[in-house]
Structures are given as structure tokens and as C-alpha cells.
Design an enzyme around this catalytic site. Structure first.
Site, PDB file in Angstrom:
ATOM      1  N   LYS A 195      -6.360  -9.452   9.358  1.00  0.00           N
ATOM      2  CA  LYS A 195      -6.271  -8.851   8.019  1.00  0.00           C
ATOM      3  C   LYS A 195      -5.761  -9.848   6.985  1.00  0.00           C
ATOM      4  CE  LYS A 195      -4.449  -4.532   6.104  1.00  0.00           C
ATOM      5  NZ  LYS A 195      -3.634  -3.361   6.496  1.00  0.00           N
ATOM      6  N   ASP A 217      -6.497   3.594   9.942  1.00  0.00           N
ATOM      7  CA  ASP A 217      -5.530   2.631   9.423  1.00  0.00           C
ATOM      8  C   ASP A 217      -5.853   1.301  10.097  1.00  0.00           C
ATOM      9  OD1 ASP A 217      -3.377   0.996   8.880  1.00  0.00           O
ATOM     10  OD2 ASP A 217      -1.856   2.319   9.760  1.00  0.00           O
ATOM     11  N   ASP A 271       6.314   0.285   1.683  1.00  0.00           N
ATOM     12  CA  ASP A 271       5.476   0.089   2.868  1.00  0.00           C
ATOM     13  C   ASP A 271       5.499  -1.375   3.299  1.00  0.00           C
ATOM     14  OD1 ASP A 271       3.475  -0.132   4.755  1.00  0.00           O
ATOM     15  OD2 ASP A 271       1.890   0.741   3.519  1.00  0.00           O
ATOM     16  N   GLU A 288      -2.737   2.259   1.264  1.00  0.00           N
ATOM     17  CA  GLU A 288      -1.855   2.692   2.353  1.00  0.00           C
ATOM     18  C   GLU A 288      -0.658   3.519   1.884  1.00  0.00           C
ATOM     19  OE1 GLU A 288      -1.418  -1.091   4.240  1.00  0.00           O
ATOM     20  OE2 GLU A 288      -3.476  -0.999   4.976  1.00  0.00           O
TER      21      GLU A 288
END
Lengths: 618, 199
Positions: free
Chosen positions: A85, A8, A205, A183
Site C-alpha cells: 500500500k 479494508d 486512525d 477509512e
């Protein structure tokens, strides 16, 4: 077959996991026992200084080049980068104002964001690659085995460029990225494992920097995504930023740009946010640039500050439900994923929207990595009937006359998917056709995101409209676009040199891999040799397995020739001659291709044979 | 050649065969899903992660065809359009012509929509919006009816009465009607609840 690990790669924290028998297990740092690796990288003029917890410490020590400085050159030797990210696969124009301001040493004018520290230039995949490298080292130290193959999770709403950048990061870290998994889908795998219920599940999420909502239908081990939506610039970081702004307002204007202020304020903000998840109020007390700050904030006030952020996620949930063709009452379970869902307002709003209490029995910080490990074991053939069918989050199309976007693949189409489109010339004797591929939901190509441009040709000079070129746009199981072209008349394949609008080109990646030699790391040639050997081993083991399993599908002559080629390849495999390994691998691949296709055809036929007799007779 | 109507067929387009189904228009949704999942389990790229490049490619192509077949055959409207395609026909690109039996309904709805669009003050236009909601129910009812017609048409094909009952032109007309009603419903919904722009 070597083990595949699950990663992850988060905005705030990253994790690596593996299957321990039938259960996913997070691999902890063998020295500290930590599960989370902060996604923080410290860079110096001579390269990477530290990754993870040590980089966070350096950040605390530093006199800080990270805050929005009044002057534009970083005067320190150390630069610490967080939330990389948010910059992956993007150009300066794609960033939120906050992200543009955050790093004074970021170059935002090019097609791709870059960070310049003295003479060195870093791009986001390189920096993410450092995080991956640290995870790889952690897992190797903890498990005592080499980590070569991984599954990496990405936000479901990541576009093609962001996905490609993630794959590039893996390559730069010396990893083979077997699969990218969304994800929320990964989280659903972790929840669904050993609990093969059927029904419609919504996965909400909210991570550090991104938000996803995915609606899935789960049935007998098939995890089918019906729709997904999200925002790749919305997350817990934004809640922290709201608190940073509050702290800054308590500070005299002229002190706000002092060194270290932003970093300290951010740390205090994050800790206040976490306190407010458990307590009705939080006290923010710290010294900033010699100035005492002492604020008390109630949960109610905090909720008012972030209400709009949370409302934006609710709007996305409604859009996803609509695309899935479901009403809120059709959803059988709601799952919360991501650290930011610990904020009580978030779970309250989710419960209100769906009319049911959301599930959070698995740790929201760990569940995505656990799911990545589950998918890794699916890829290793160890999860029986489990299969994940995901979708493409954004429509894909081409720019046509007048700049209009012609949609070829609609959002929420199950992947892999392909579409064929015919192209021709507009003027006589035209020898090339330009194709511009875009992604997004807007009507005009200019408002969508540019993915790639390519030229079809050379085409034989002919009158306008006569040439016919068929282009196949294929989105693979990773959600990444591949393009192939064929001349309809001649049947010849055209090579398509796709120039990514925002990604790294193949040459850039090669160059970066070469540069890695200067860092005194693994020798490039050595690395290429390992890659070539891996490819060779893969095809050798596939061939031997298949020729045992399907002896009836291989012709005697074919077998003799393929086995001879396999022997030649095995003979050079342990040597140092990379070119021979590559050449013989290709030869074996070519020889066994018809056989492989027969196996695939038979697999399809076998499935067809299950249909009832009357249907065949029909 | 199509065994039922003698028309030309494009073999590479046979999405029914891709799912192991006989060429029938009446499709049982659960059966369709079962076959899709079953085949998916066998040929999906995730099953061939460690195979050679050629096998991976074949699996990718096969799965892309499979998902396309499922997507097209699952929805009666797209299944009907595909059937037209199989018989060398298609709906006009620009489906602007109002089907005759819908003319009165369409005219009325469009007029009210135009009025609502021009109304500056949205709160004062609430009665108008209410009237449009009532019309929406009518359009929805017409849609239900068109869907039933489509179902009947499908059943007739499967019974092999293509020639006698003029099924191809009927199918085309019914699909045109559904396409038109779909657009109309979207226009109404857009006016009643303006969409949120997605990024």
C-alpha cells in the site's frame, strides 16, 4: 441486485466484511477462522506463489531477497512483498528512503514503481489485486455466493493517483469497485450505526503505514466530514522500524546485510512492540546470522523512540481542527482506529490533546472493514436516511504562467464537487492548449503532485485569446478527478484524453487483464462478457423499476421504443455475443437518458416543494 | 431581472433556487443545513449506485451544484460576494486599496509587524509580540463591526430598499473591508505563530 461487500485493504492486514441483517460481520477464513489476511504476497519467477498467512510462512523460510542486499540482484526464486500500500500510485521519488531501500528488485526510476522478478514485472495495483483476489476467494468460500461488487476503503489523505491505483487493483482482481470510502469515515459509520447521536466526532486512525485524522459532524444519519488531514507515510510500520534499527545496532556492521536478518529482526520488533502495549518492559532475544541478541527495553525507552512520530500526528490533528473551525473542546467524542492505536503512548497523547478519554469499544483492527460493509448496505439502499458526505483531502489546481499553482478546488471541500474554468490560446492560430493538473498545498505547481496532463483541441486556428474552452473539473464521491471540456462557441464537447502522471493508462490495464489469460485464469473474453452482462442487467432493472415508479414521467412513444429496446437486449443477454449486448445496452441507455433526467429533476423539485408557501409566493 | 433592484441576473447561477430558497440575503443557518441534508439524501450518487449511467451522471451534477450552493450561501462573506456576482459586480481582483476608515489601524499594525519581522531575537521581541496581540483584538473588533454592517445591509436588501439606500455600493464597500481585515488577521497570526508546512 447482487450484494456489495466491504473491504479494508490495509498496509499490514486486509479484511472483507458484509452485513448480516443490520450488523456488519467480518468474514473469516472458513478453514483457519482468521479474520485478518496479512497483506503479504509471495512472488516467484512464474507468478504469484502465495498470499496472506502462507506468504508470511514463505517469508520465514526464505533465505530472503528482501533485505537491503549488498549485491543488487535477488538471488532467490521467491520474493515476498509486504506493505504494498505504501507504493500504490507513487513514483520512486515519492518514497521515503526506507521504502526505496527495502526491495532491491524494485524499479524506482520510472513514473510508477515496479517490481522486477527475473523476466516478470509487477506493479503495485497488480500486487494489491492479488490481496483482493484472496479476499474475494475467502468470501466466496465462506458465503457460497459470487463476490463481484465491493466498497474498498482508502486512507482519507490518499491523493488522486493513490485512489486511482486502488480502483485499478480492484479491476485487476475482477471486481467492480462501487465506491472508495475513506477509512476514518468508514470507522465513524461503524460506530454511528444504530447509535444515531448528533455531535462532532474526531476519528484518529493510525494504521500500519498511514495516518488519518478526520473531524465529522453527525446529525440524524448524515455523516458530514468537516476536515481531514494525515500522512500517507506514517504508521505502526515506522514504530517497528525504530525497533529494527535498535536491534541492528546490536549487531556487528558486517552481519546486518546478511540474508534473513532484516525479516527476522522485523518480526522480533513487531512482537516487542505488541508486548510493550501490555507490559512495562519487553525482552528481545533472538539469533541473527549466528549472533546472539538479548536486549531488554522498557516502555519508557520505547516511548522516547516513538515520541516524535506521535507528535507528528498531533500536529496533523491541530491542522484538521483548524480547518474544521473547531477547538478541541468543541469535539464531543474521539474514536481510535487502527492497530497502532493500541500503543499506550498514542491513546495518552490523544486524550491529552482532546481533553477526553478516546473511545475504542469496537476492535480497532476490524472497525474500518465493518464500516465498509455499512457503506455497502447504504449503496444497496438498505440504510434509510444514512448518508456520508466526505471531502477532498488536498487542494486541486492547474499550473499557470510562471509555474504557479492556481487553486480551483480547496482542500476539505465536500465532494462531489465541480468547478468550471475557461481556457484560451496564448498565440495566434494555436490549435492545442496544454493543461497540467496538480494536487497539493504548495504555491508552486512544481512542488505539488502532478496528477495529469491533457491537451485541449484541436481548436480552429484563430487569433490568440479568441477561442473559449470551458473545462469542468469534477471530483466524484470517490475523491477521483474527472475532466470534461466544451467549446463555448460551438457548444461541442471536446474529448479529453487525460494522461495520468503516475497511474496506469487504460491500455496498460487492458494489457494486464489480457495477460491474466496466460496465468490460466478466467478467460478475458469471458470476463468482458460478464462485465457487459452486468452493465446490461443494471440498466434493465433500473429502467423497469423507474418506469413502474414514475409512469407519468415517460412519454408513451418513449416508453414503446425503450421497452422494445429493453426486449431486444433481454433477448441477447444470456447469449455469448458481447458486442450485441454492449451495443443494445448503449442504445437503451441513450433512449432512456431523457427519462432518467426527468426523474432526477422531479426528485429535486419534490424536495423544493417542501418549502413553505410564502417562500414560493415571494 | 432581479425583482428587487431591476438588475440583470444569471439564471444558471441561482444557488438559492438550488437549495429551494427564495432569493433573500438573510439566511437562517439551521434551515440552510436542513435543506442541504434533505436534498442530499434524495439526490446523492450513493442513492443511485445501481442506476443507469445517465441517472448517475445527473445525480453527480445535481449534488455538485447542491454542495456548491451550500458552501457559498453558508458563509455571509461568500454569500455577499455571490450577491454581487448576481448583480453583475465583483470585488477588485487585487484588493490592495486600504478602506479609508481602516487606514490608521492598518498602518499601525503593518508597522509593528514589520518591526517584529526584522527582530532577530524572538525572545527579546516578546513585548512587541504582546503589543501586536493587543492590536489583533482591535482588528478583531473592527471585523465584528464590519460583519454587523454586512448583516444590516443584508436585512435592508430583503426589505426591498435597494434603490433608496444605495445598497449595492455599500455591500461592495463592506465586503472589501471584511476581505481586507481577513488578510490582516492572517498576516498577524502568521507572524505570531508561523504555520507548519504541510506535506
Amino acid at each position: 441486485m447482487s450484494r456489495i461487500f466491504g473491504i479494508d485493504l490495509g498496509t499490514t492486514n486486509s479484511l472483507i466484511a458484509m452485513m448480516d441483517g443490520d450488523t456488519p460481520r467480518i468474514i473469516r477464513d472458513p478453514h483457519t477462522g482468521a479474520a485478518l489476511l496479512p497483506s503479504v504476497v509471495a512472488l516467484g519467477p512464474n507468478g504469484v506463489l502465495a498470499v496472506g498467512a502462507r506468504a508470511v510462512e514463505l517469508e520465514g523460510e526464505l533465505t530472503d531477497g528482501n533485505q537491503p542486499l549488498a549485491s543488487d540482484s535477488p538471488s532467490t526464486e521467491v520474493c515476498v512483498i509486504r506493505s504494498i500500500k505504501r507504493y500504490m500510485g507513487l513514483g520512486g521519488d515519492d518514497l521515503a528512503p526506507e521504502e526505496r531501500r527495502r526491495y532491491p528488485f524494485a524499479e524506482l526510476s520510472g513514473p510508477l514503481v515496479r517490481f522486477r522478478i527475473r523476466e516478470r514485472v509487477y506493479n503495485p495495483p497488480q500486487i494489491s489485486g492479488e490481496i483482493l483476489r484472496a479476499l474475494k476467494a475467502r468470501a466466496e468460500a465462506a458465503c457460497g455466493e459470487a463476490v463481484e461488487k465491493v466498497v474498498i476503503t482508502v486512507p482519507a489523505y490518499f491523493n488522486d493517483g493513490q485512489r486511482q491505483a486502488t480502483k485499478d487493483a480492484g479491476r485487476l482482481a475482477g471486481l467492480e469497485v462501487v465506491r472508495l470510502v475513506n477509512e476514518p469515515t468508514a470507522a465513524s459509520l461503524a460506530y454511528g450505526l444504530g447509535n444515531m447521536t448528533s455531535g462532532k466526532v474526531a476519528v484518529y486512525d493510525l494504521g500500519g503505514g498511514t495516518f488519518d485524522i478526520s473531524i465529522l459532524s453527525i446529525k440524524e444519519g448524515i455523516f458530514e466530514v468537516l476536515a481531514t488531514n494525515g500522512d500517507t507515510h506514517l504508521g505502526g510500520d515506522d514504530m517497528d522500524q525504530a525497533l529494527v534499527d535498535l536491534i541492528m545496532r546490536a549487531l556487528p556492521e558486517e552481519l546486518r546485510h546478511e540474508r534473513g536478518v532484516w525479516t527476522k529482526a522485523r518480526t522480533a520488533a513487531e512482537s516487542a512492540k505488541c508486548q510493550l502495549s501490555d507490559a512495562p518492559s519487553a525482552r528481545i532475544k533472538l539469533e541473527l546470522a549466528g549472533h546472539q541478541i538479548d536486549l531488554t527495553l522498557s516502555r519508557e525507552e520505547f516511548e522516547k523512540m516513538i515520541d516524535r512520530l506521535v507528535a507528528r500526528t498531533m500536529e496533523r490533528c491541530r491542522m484538521a481542527l483548524k480547518d474544521a473551525g473547531l477547538r478541541t473542546q468543541d469535539v464531543d467524542a474521539v474514536v481510535l482506529v487502527g492497530g497502532a492505536t493500541r500503543v499506550p503512548l498514542v491513546s495518552r497523547r490523544v486524550a491529552e490533546l482532546f481533553g477526553r478519554q478516546p473511545l475504542c469499544s469496537l476492535d480497532p483492527d476490524l472497525v474500518v472493514a465493518m464500516g465498509a460493509a455499512v457503506q455497502a448496505s447504504v449503496l444497496m439502499g438498505k440504510q434509510g436516511d444514512m448518508l456520508l458526505l466526505d471531502v477532498v483531502p488536498l487542494s486541486l489546481g492547474i499550473e499557470t504562467m510562471g509555474g504557479v499553482m492556481e487553486r480551483l478546488i480547496h482542500r476539505n471541500t465536500t465532494i462531489p464537487t465541480s468547478v468550471k474554468e475557461k481556457f484560451t490560446t496564448a498565440v495566434d492560430k494555436q490549435t492545442y492548449v496544454d493543461v497540467h493538473v496538480v494536487q497539493g498545498e504548495r504555491e508552486l505547481a512544481g512542488d505539488c503532485r502532478s496528477l495529469a496532463r491533457f491537451k485541449l483541441g484541436p481548436i480552429q486556428p484563430q487569433p490568440a485569446g479568441v477561442p473559449r474552452i470551458e473545462v469542468t473539473f469534477m471530483i466524484d464521491a470517490n475523491g477521483i478527478l474527472n475532466v470534461a471540456a466544451r467549446d463555448e462557441r460551438t457548444g461541442l464537447e471536446h474529448s479529453v484524453d487525460v494522461k495520468p502522471s503516475y497511474g496506469l493508462t487504460e491500455e496498460e490495464i487492458e494489457r494486464l487483464l489480457e495477460e491474466a489469460i496466460d496465468h490460466g485464469e478466467q478467460d478475458l473474453e469471458q470476463r468482458l462478457l460478464i462485465a457487459a452482462r452486468n452493465d446490461a442487467e443494471q440498466i434493465l432493472s433500473a429502467f423497469s423499476k423507474q418506469s413502474n415508479e414514475y409512469p407519468e414521467l415517460i412519454e408513451p412513444k418513449e416508453r414503446t421504443r425503450s421497452e422494445a429496446a429493453a426486449q431486444r437486449l433481454s433477448a441477447v443477454l444470456s447469449g455469448q455475443d458481447r458486442e450485441s449486448i454492449t451495443r443494445l445496452t448503449e442504445e437503451l441507455n441513450e433512449l432512456t437518458t431523457p427519462f432518467a433526467q426527468r426523474i432526477m429533476e422531479q426528485a429535486i423539485k419534490q424536495a423544493l416543494q417542501q418549502k413553505s408557501v410564502d417562500e414560493i409566493a415571494d | 431581472m432581479c425583482a428587487r433592484c431591476g438588475g440583470p441576473l444569471a439564471p444558471e447561477l441561482d444557488l438559492f433556487a438550488a437549495l429551494g430558497l427564495a432569493r433573500r440575503l438573510v439566511v437562517e443557518p439551521t434551515e440552510l443545513e436542513r435543506r442541504y441534508h434533505d436534498l442530499g439524501r434524495r439526490i446523492h450518487p450513493d442513492r443511485f449506485a445501481s442506476s443507469s449511467a445517465a441517472v448517475k451522471e445527473a445525480s453527480l451534477q445535481g449534488t455538485a451544484l447542491l454542495t456548491r450552493a451550500y458552501r457559498v450561501l453558508r458563509d455571509p462573506m461568500s454569500r455577499g460576494l455571490y450577491w454581487l456576482e448576481l448583480h453583475g459586480e465583483k470585488l477588485a481582483d487585487n484588493n490592495k486599496q486600504v478602506p479609508a476608515e481602516l487606514a490608521a489601524l492598518v498602518f499601525e499594525v503593518q508597522e509593528q509587524l514589520a518591526e517584529l519581522r526584522e527582530a532577530q531575537d524572538r525572545s527579546a521581541s516578546e513585548p512587541l509580540a504582546e503589543a501586536i496581540r493587543a492590536w489583533r483584538a482591535e482588528v478583531q473588533a473592527a471585523m465584528e463591526q464590519a460583519r454587523e454592517e454586512l448583516g444590516a445591509n443584508f436585512a435592508s436588501w430583503d426589505e426591498g430598499r435597494a434603490e433608496a439606500a444605495n445598497l449595492l455600493p455599500n455591500l461592495k464597500a463592506t465586503l472589501a473591508k471584511i476581505a481586507y481585515l481577513r488578510t490582516l488577521l492572517r498576516d498577524i497570526d502568521r507572524e505570531l505563530e508561523p504555520p507548519v508546512l504541510s506535506g
